[in-house]
Scaffold this active site. Sequence first.
Site, PDB file in Angstrom:
ATOM      1  N   ASP A 109       0.815  -1.208   0.000  1.00  0.00           N
ATOM      2  CA  ASP A 109       0.000   0.000   0.000  1.00  0.00           C
ATOM      3  C   ASP A 109       0.854   1.266   0.000  1.00  0.00           C
ATOM      4  O   ASP A 109       1.936   1.301   0.590  1.00  0.00           O
ATOM      5  CB  ASP A 109      -0.887  -0.022   1.258  1.00  0.00           C
ATOM      6  CG  ASP A 109      -1.795   1.190   1.351  1.00  0.00           C
ATOM      7  OD1 ASP A 109      -2.629   1.361   0.449  1.00  0.00           O
ATOM      8  OD2 ASP A 109      -1.662   1.965   2.324  1.00  0.00           O
ATOM      9  N   GLU A 118       0.973  -0.515  -5.060  1.00  0.00           N
ATOM     10  CA  GLU A 118      -0.038   0.522  -5.277  1.00  0.00           C
ATOM     11  C   GLU A 118       0.745   1.836  -5.373  1.00  0.00           C
ATOM     12  O   GLU A 118       1.037   2.475  -4.366  1.00  0.00           O
ATOM     13  CB  GLU A 118      -1.047   0.569  -4.128  1.00  0.00           C
ATOM     14  CG  GLU A 118      -2.257   1.444  -4.437  1.00  0.00           C
ATOM     15  CD  GLU A 118      -2.449   2.591  -3.462  1.00  0.00           C
ATOM     16  OE1 GLU A 118      -3.306   3.436  -3.727  1.00  0.00           O
ATOM     17  OE2 GLU A 118      -1.733   2.662  -2.446  1.00  0.00           O
TER      18      GLU A 118
END
Length: 609
Positions: free
Chosen positions: A285, A338
């Site tokens: 993330d 990401e």
Amino acid sequence: MLGAHIAVQEGQAGVRFTVWAPHAAYVGLAGDHNSWDGTSDLDTLYKIPDSGFWSRFFPGIEPGTFYKYRIIGADGTSFLKADPYAFKAEVRPATASVVADLDGYKWGDAAWRRKSKGPYQAPMNIYEMHLGTWRQKEDGELYTYREISSLLIPYLSEMSYTHVEFMPLAEHPYDLSWGYQGTGYFAATSRFGEPQDLMYLIDQLHQAGIGVILDWVPAHFAKDAHGLRLFDGSPLYEYADPMLAEKPGWGTLSFDFSKPEISSYLISNALFWFEKYHIDGMRVDAVTSMLRLDFEKEHHQYRTNEHGGLENLEAIRFIQQLNQTIFQYYPKALMMAEESSAWPGVTSPVHEGGLGFNYKWNMGWMNDTLGYIERDFDSRPNHHNLLTFPICYAYAENYTLPLSHDEVVHGKKSLLDKMPGSYEQKFAGLRQLLGYQMSHPGKKLLFMGGEFGQFIEWKDQEQLDWLLLDYESHQRMLAYTAALNKLYLAEKALWELDHDLEGYQWIDADDSGQSIVSYIRRGKRPVDTLLIIINFQPVERRHYRIGVPRPGVYEELFSSETLEYGGSGFHNEPLKSTKTEWHNQVNSVELTLPPLGFLVLKKTGRKTV
């Protein structure tokens, strides 16, 4: 060695506790047995000289014991901290660590792990989900990892997903952080049961042929008092410099990537999830927030690196070391970034100067596609480039195409509700969007609820609106998604050359006036070739001619307008090509494009219609 490990010493069973707290003046063990005091001689951990570690074996302590560390900082301040290496945590809102034994689970997924292949020339269709709000019990209670397996696995199998991606399952205090603001990186959240229950869920998924990807958050951590912040009374896990430590937009702290102990903590944690829980991959993330010193900061909130640049050189080295280490131990792992900027080489090898991931979320495709699909039909011709530009960079990285949770929350509307037009046109638009995603180069990811047309955006405290499946339009939407997923698995052209320029060719990228795109997807064999035609207007186009790569008969292999999927039921009969030059092809066919239709054509073995 770190954390709470069950052991036997001098014939006595107990637990050895070891913690890193180099700036602490004192570390003791606190729990129910000493009224959470932890300052007596019987509670004291011993400092290992010249190491920063404190350790002691405590006889008689058993699995299930709640504990924290009583720490006295260099300034004399006394406080309690949860164990950064605990394998289990107390159920929120309580915050104690729990002694846990992770051994003893008998895995049954050896066949899955043996046959696991590299991802590049294989199908990958990921179902992203938040475990707490996929389904809940009638009284609103959460299913355990073990309980939900009997509901989730048949559903994923019936829908033909290849992988499931769980939003973060590491312990976190606040439900509405969705797991992205963690406190216990080695503790599978106790919201859903015991560590062995999560092992069971992953084991059963593997035995059903479904891979498991875990969201993982090395970019930042929560500021909660019991967590990592000022762990030993001073900045330890976070940078000492607030300009480096603070993530003001999120109210969290960045890990200090300059310390080898922090890199060790995080890389060990990543390996831990692969080893102990048998995960197949990680979606890492907020990578951009790690790479950029100025990420979402005003000018006065950041400083440049030693060369005057905006790159966090320490974070870059950490990411490269992370990926090199994971692939050393797990060569077939999925490490997905990401990463929302145009940072070069995200999926390039470290030895070539890249970050070393093997996949990157294609945020550009997602933004362009949703930016187009949300527009009124009348304005679409003027924004046709949003459909055509993404192919210009489709092969710059190894991409996954995400329609994720971030796009259906905080007032952004659900995928279905993003669509313009009438009730029926919204469903046609969603069918078309999923078809476009499935036929575009790159692996696929869809957030839960999108598959049946959740009408309201994701409600991050309640379960999905499964009651919508009482209505025919949503039943048919679910049937469409299942059929599209099956088509994806069956047709090699949709995934075999995802990362090869030979796998894609425009037929016509320039029909902006009618809002139509058409293109070819190829596999390794010519016989696998597919033709994709998408009409983004609610207008039927009759006698629409497209060039085809080879002469012969083409059949409509798949259509979003099939009656059972909620469409009009229109169907093109088999089409015989004629020697009419079109779209730079010697041969062409003429067909009818239904309004808001997604069509897949394939050449048959027949010579006549």
